[in-house]
Write an enzyme that holds these catalytic residues in place. Structure first.
Site, PDB file in Angstrom:
ATOM      1  N   ALA A  36       2.391   2.509   3.510  1.00  0.00           N
ATOM      2  CA  ALA A  36       3.706   1.762   4.076  1.00  0.00           C
ATOM      3  C   ALA A  36       4.796   1.992   4.169  1.00  0.00           C
ATOM      4  O   ALA A  36       5.435   1.718   5.301  1.00  0.00           O
ATOM      5  CB  ALA A  36       3.878   0.501   4.093  1.00  0.00           C
ATOM      6  N   LYS A  69      -5.667   1.872  10.901  1.00  0.00           N
ATOM      7  CA  LYS A  69      -6.966   1.896  11.438  1.00  0.00           C
ATOM      8  C   LYS A  69      -7.990   2.232  10.037  1.00  0.00           C
ATOM      9  O   LYS A  69      -7.221   2.389   9.118  1.00  0.00           O
ATOM     10  CB  LYS A  69      -7.191   2.792  12.275  1.00  0.00           C
ATOM     11  CG  LYS A  69      -6.143   4.535  11.739  1.00  0.00           C
ATOM     12  CD  LYS A  69      -6.066   4.391  10.467  1.00  0.00           C
ATOM     13  CE  LYS A  69      -7.363   5.094   9.837  1.00  0.00           C
ATOM     14  NZ  LYS A  69      -7.361   5.025   8.388  1.00  0.00           N
ATOM     15  N   ASP A 113     -12.847   5.689   7.269  1.00  0.00           N
ATOM     16  CA  ASP A 113     -11.818   5.865   6.960  1.00  0.00           C
ATOM     17  C   ASP A 113     -10.486   7.321   7.367  1.00  0.00           C
ATOM     18  O   ASP A 113      -9.600   7.272   7.672  1.00  0.00           O
ATOM     19  CB  ASP A 113     -11.004   6.280   5.638  1.00  0.00           C
ATOM     20  CG  ASP A 113      -9.700   6.129   5.394  1.00  0.00           C
ATOM     21  OD1 ASP A 113      -8.938   5.445   4.875  1.00  0.00           O
ATOM     22  OD2 ASP A 113      -9.326   7.411   4.568  1.00  0.00           O
ATOM     23  N   ALA A 159       0.723  -1.166   0.238  1.00  0.00           N
ATOM     24  CA  ALA A 159       0.018   0.079   0.026  1.00  0.00           C
ATOM     25  C   ALA A 159       1.293   1.090  -0.112  1.00  0.00           C
ATOM     26  O   ALA A 159       2.415   0.936   0.057  1.00  0.00           O
ATOM     27  CB  ALA A 159      -0.909  -0.475   1.655  1.00  0.00           C
ATOM     28  N   ARG A 219      -0.511  -9.229  -3.716  1.00  0.00           N
ATOM     29  CA  ARG A 219      -1.320 -10.313  -3.480  1.00  0.00           C
ATOM     30  C   ARG A 219      -0.231 -11.221  -5.325  1.00  0.00           C
ATOM     31  O   ARG A 219      -1.716 -12.009  -5.581  1.00  0.00           O
ATOM     32  CB  ARG A 219      -2.503  -9.657  -4.278  1.00  0.00           C
ATOM     33  CG  ARG A 219      -3.403  -9.587  -2.774  1.00  0.00           C
ATOM     34  CD  ARG A 219      -4.776  -8.813  -3.522  1.00  0.00           C
ATOM     35  NE  ARG A 219      -4.333  -7.540  -4.260  1.00  0.00           N
ATOM     36  CZ  ARG A 219      -5.493  -6.356  -4.804  1.00  0.00           C
ATOM     37  NH1 ARG A 219      -6.863  -6.857  -4.727  1.00  0.00           N
ATOM     38  NH2 ARG A 219      -4.720  -5.245  -5.223  1.00  0.00           N
ATOM     39  N   TYR A 237       0.448 -13.336   2.072  1.00  0.00           N
ATOM     40  CA  TYR A 237       0.449 -13.144   2.962  1.00  0.00           C
ATOM     41  C   TYR A 237       1.459 -14.056   3.553  1.00  0.00           C
ATOM     42  O   TYR A 237       1.386 -13.937   4.801  1.00  0.00           O
ATOM     43  CB  TYR A 237      -0.658 -12.376   3.420  1.00  0.00           C
ATOM     44  CG  TYR A 237      -1.109 -10.896   3.015  1.00  0.00           C
ATOM     45  CD1 TYR A 237      -0.972 -10.425   2.239  1.00  0.00           C
ATOM     46  CD2 TYR A 237      -2.730 -11.373   2.653  1.00  0.00           C
ATOM     47  CE1 TYR A 237      -1.335  -9.538   1.329  1.00  0.00           C
ATOM     48  CE2 TYR A 237      -3.176  -9.833   1.004  1.00  0.00           C
ATOM     49  CZ  TYR A 237      -2.527  -9.405   1.199  1.00  0.00           C
ATOM     50  OH  TYR A 237      -3.070  -8.370  -0.088  1.00  0.00           O
TER      51      TYR A 237
END
Length: 332
Positions: A16, A97, A176, A13, A37, A58
């Site tokens: 990160a 979060k 979000d 992401a 993925r 993962y």
């Protein structure tokens, strides 16, 4: 001197890099693995940021003995699923979060044996000295009795394919962005000696998208002493990430409680005039990772623990109910 903390990232992401990669370099920690993925996506991310191991699943990363703590940067719907998997693999967890799709899902992590493992929710703003100072001044009478709190968390998410807009991935502005405004209100309520109570909420949808996914949300809540909190979140902008605390004798204003690398001001207005405090432009994420390291290496306490995460999800769920929208569904 303790060994450098070894971090594995779930999800290639964008966040990160700011949340973990750059802070790790600043603090002497090591990002030792990335999982995505597909192997190609993981390898590209690893090459870009100098990460030794790249995994196309993962589960592979969780089986890597070099990884001590997992940073979960996956979509909201996948937080609890992979936080549980990380704990079962014997890894500490730093979770993005909100902690889960809903409070009931988050409680599944509470039921999981921890065996001394740290579970840390990534409300990074909570660890910056400017925010800590705002809470201190809120609670010590500098602005008199607190009468109002306004927290705004807004930006314009123009990419309508973004995960924030997707119901299956537990999207929505409250999830979000509103998770931050609620977290701030809960912190302010705590320093005032109590808890926050949402009393009403409203939300709007974006034209043409799933009406269950809130584009904007406004929550009105009660704070201890009769103060009113107004909590606004929006995926439609305009850009705003501020906190205003109003008291009988003044105000506290933090113009940007998320990105302090360019604006670390805390503006204090009282009867004797205005003063501005600046407490450093080190990123909130760097301060947060320092707290993660202290928790894992030294057993230090921290405020964004699992109990706190569940309490925050409880309020998010209640705000959705008040707004007449469904609580995000679990996919577990």
């Amino acid at each position: 001197m303790s060994e450098p903390l070894r971090i594995g990232i779930l999800g290639a992401a964008r966040i990160a890099e700011r949340a973990v990669v750059a802070p790790a370099k600043a603090l002497g920690a090591e990002v030792v693995a990335i999982a995505a993925r597909s192997p190609e996506k993981a390898q590209a991310y690893a090459a870009q940021f100098g990460i030794a191991q790249a995994y196309g699943s993962y589960a592979e990363l969780l089986s890597d003995p070099a990884v001590e703590v997992v940073y979960n940067a996956l979509p909201n719907s996948e937080h609890v699923r992979w936080n549980l998997a990380a704990l079962r693999a014997g890894k500490h967890v730093l979770s993005e979060k909100p902690f889960g799709s809903n409070a009931a899902e988050a409680r599944l992590v509470a039921a999981e044996p921890k065996d001394g493992l740290v579970v840390f929710e990534g409300f990074h703003h909570r660890y910056h000295p400017v925010y800590k100072r705002l809470l201190e001044l809120t609670g010590n009478g500098t602005i008199g009795q607190v009468t109002a709190l306004k927290v705004q968390m807004k930006f314009d998410c123009t990419d309508l394919s973004d995960i924030r807009w997707l119901w299956p991935l537990a999207g929505g502005s409250l999830m979000d962005l509103g998770c931050y405004t609620i977290h701030v209100a809960r912190d302010v309520a705590q320093v005032l000696g109590g808890s926050v109570r949402p009393v009403r909420a409203s939300a709007t949808a974006h034209a043409g998208l799933d009406p269950r996914v809130d584009a904007t949300a406004t929550v009105i809540a009660e704070l201890p002493g009769g103060a009113t909190a107004t909590l606004e979140s929006s995926l439609e902008g305009p850009q705003e990430m501020s906190i205003l605390v109003t008291g009988t004798e003044g105000t506290l204003f933090q113009p940007n409680f998320i990105d302090l690398t360019s604006d670390d001001r805390l503006i204090i207005e009282t009867g004797v005039g205005q003063r501005v405090e600046r407490l450093g432009t080190v990123s909130t994420y760097t301060h947060q990772l320092g707290a993660v390291i202290a928790a894992i290496r030294d057993g230090a306490g921290f405020p964004t623990d699992l109990d706190n995460a569940i309490a925050n999800m409880d309020v998010i769920d209640e705000c959705y109910r008040l707004a007449g929208l469904p609580v995000r569904e679990s996919t577990l």
